[in-house]
Design an enzyme around this catalytic site. Structure first.
Site, PDB file in Angstrom:
ATOM      1  N   GLY A   1      37.288  41.238  45.700  1.00  0.00           N
ATOM      2  CA  GLY A   1      36.226  40.533  45.001  1.00  0.00           C
ATOM      3  C   GLY A   1      36.614  39.072  44.842  1.00  0.00           C
TER       4      GLY A   1
ATOM      5  CB  CYS B   1      43.064  37.983  39.136  1.00  0.00           C
ATOM      6  SG  CYS B   1      41.904  36.599  39.146  1.00  0.00           S
ATOM      7  CG  LEU B   2      42.099  37.176  45.342  1.00  0.00           C
ATOM      8  CD1 LEU B   2      41.006  36.844  46.349  1.00  0.00           C
ATOM      9  CD2 LEU B   2      43.336  37.709  46.054  1.00  0.00           C
TER      10      LEU B   2
ATOM     11  CG  HIS C   1      38.286  41.095  37.822  1.00  0.00           C
ATOM     12  ND1 HIS C   1      39.535  41.180  37.253  1.00  0.00           N
ATOM     13  CD2 HIS C   1      38.297  39.969  38.571  1.00  0.00           C
ATOM     14  CE1 HIS C   1      40.263  40.145  37.644  1.00  0.00           C
ATOM     15  NE2 HIS C   1      39.543  39.387  38.449  1.00  0.00           N
ATOM     16  CD  GLU C   2      35.661  39.298  41.329  1.00  0.00           C
ATOM     17  OE1 GLU C   2      35.672  38.073  41.104  1.00  0.00           O
ATOM     18  OE2 GLU C   2      36.687  39.925  41.669  1.00  0.00           O
TER      19      GLU C   2
ATOM     20  CD  GLN D   1      38.431  34.491  41.586  1.00  0.00           C
ATOM     21  OE1 GLN D   1      37.575  35.286  41.939  1.00  0.00           O
ATOM     22  NE2 GLN D   1      39.718  34.799  41.576  1.00  0.00           N
TER      23      GLN D   1
ATOM     24  CG  HIS E   1      36.611  35.387  37.753  1.00  0.00           C
ATOM     25  ND1 HIS E   1      37.679  34.628  37.340  1.00  0.00           N
ATOM     26  CD2 HIS E   1      37.142  36.408  38.473  1.00  0.00           C
ATOM     27  CE1 HIS E   1      38.805  35.173  37.790  1.00  0.00           C
ATOM     28  NE2 HIS E   1      38.514  36.251  38.476  1.00  0.00           N
TER      29      HIS E   1
HETATM   30 ZN    ZN Z   1      39.851  37.533  39.329  1.00  0.00          ZN
END
Ligand code: ZN
Length: 164
Positions: free
Chosen positions: A46, A94-95, A136-137, A51, A140
């Site tokens: 995701g 998380c990236l 999660h996304e 991000q 963000h």
């Molecule tokens: Zn994340």
């Protein structure tokens, strides 16, 4: 293929509430394509627009591609319209916080409403890993990262690990 650099926490753009998307244009289509390239390249399941520094309410996800069952989704202006009372703990990566995985408790399933790149509205119940990724996304887009879901004491330890 065009990847974009992924911002790393605590970049302030990751703590900013993102704006709703008013129109689907070529810039948005390019952003979405680049986000898929970036997500698969990372590799991740995701990726939210903030991000990659775009402060708009958009994320891409694919819960199954790592297992050979791809299910790419683009969610524009997504919202949770219902969440299960059942809550489960799952480990999230998380990236934007590479190398750290945090156990987070969230609703097991969620009903979501979102728009796709053709401007069509969808409503669907997401379960399993897809429910987890979408929540999660969506965080963000509200300027929250997984650390913000942790109890204060636990958070301090994970932040320390992250800082190395
Ligand atoms: Zn994340």
């Amino acid at each position: 293929m065009a990847t974009r650099p992924v911002l790393l926490w605590p970049d302030p753009r990751l703590s900013t509430r993102c704006d709703a998307i008013a129109a689907i244009d070529d810039d948005l289509r390019r952003l979405t394509a680049d986000m898929f390239d970036t997500m698969y390249d990372a590799p991740g399941r995701g990726l939210a627009a903030p991000q990659v520094g775009a402060l708009v309410r958009l994320f891409v996800m694919d819960g199954g591609w790592k297992e050979g069952t791809p299910s790419p989704r683009v969610m524009i202006n997504p919202e949770i319209i219902a969440a299960s009372e059942e809550r489960i703990e799952m480990v999230e990566g998380c990236l934007s916080i590479p190398g750290i995985e945090t156990p987070i408790t969230r609703p097991a399933t969620v009903e979501m409403r979102w728009m796709d790149l053709e401007g069509e509205i969808h409503e669907a119940k997401l379960i399993g890993v897809e429910a987890r990724i979408a929540q999660h996304e969506l965080d963000h887009l509200d300027g929250m990262v997984s650390f913000d879901r942790l109890p204060t004491k636990t958070r301090a330890q994970y932040e320390k690990d992250y800082a190395g």
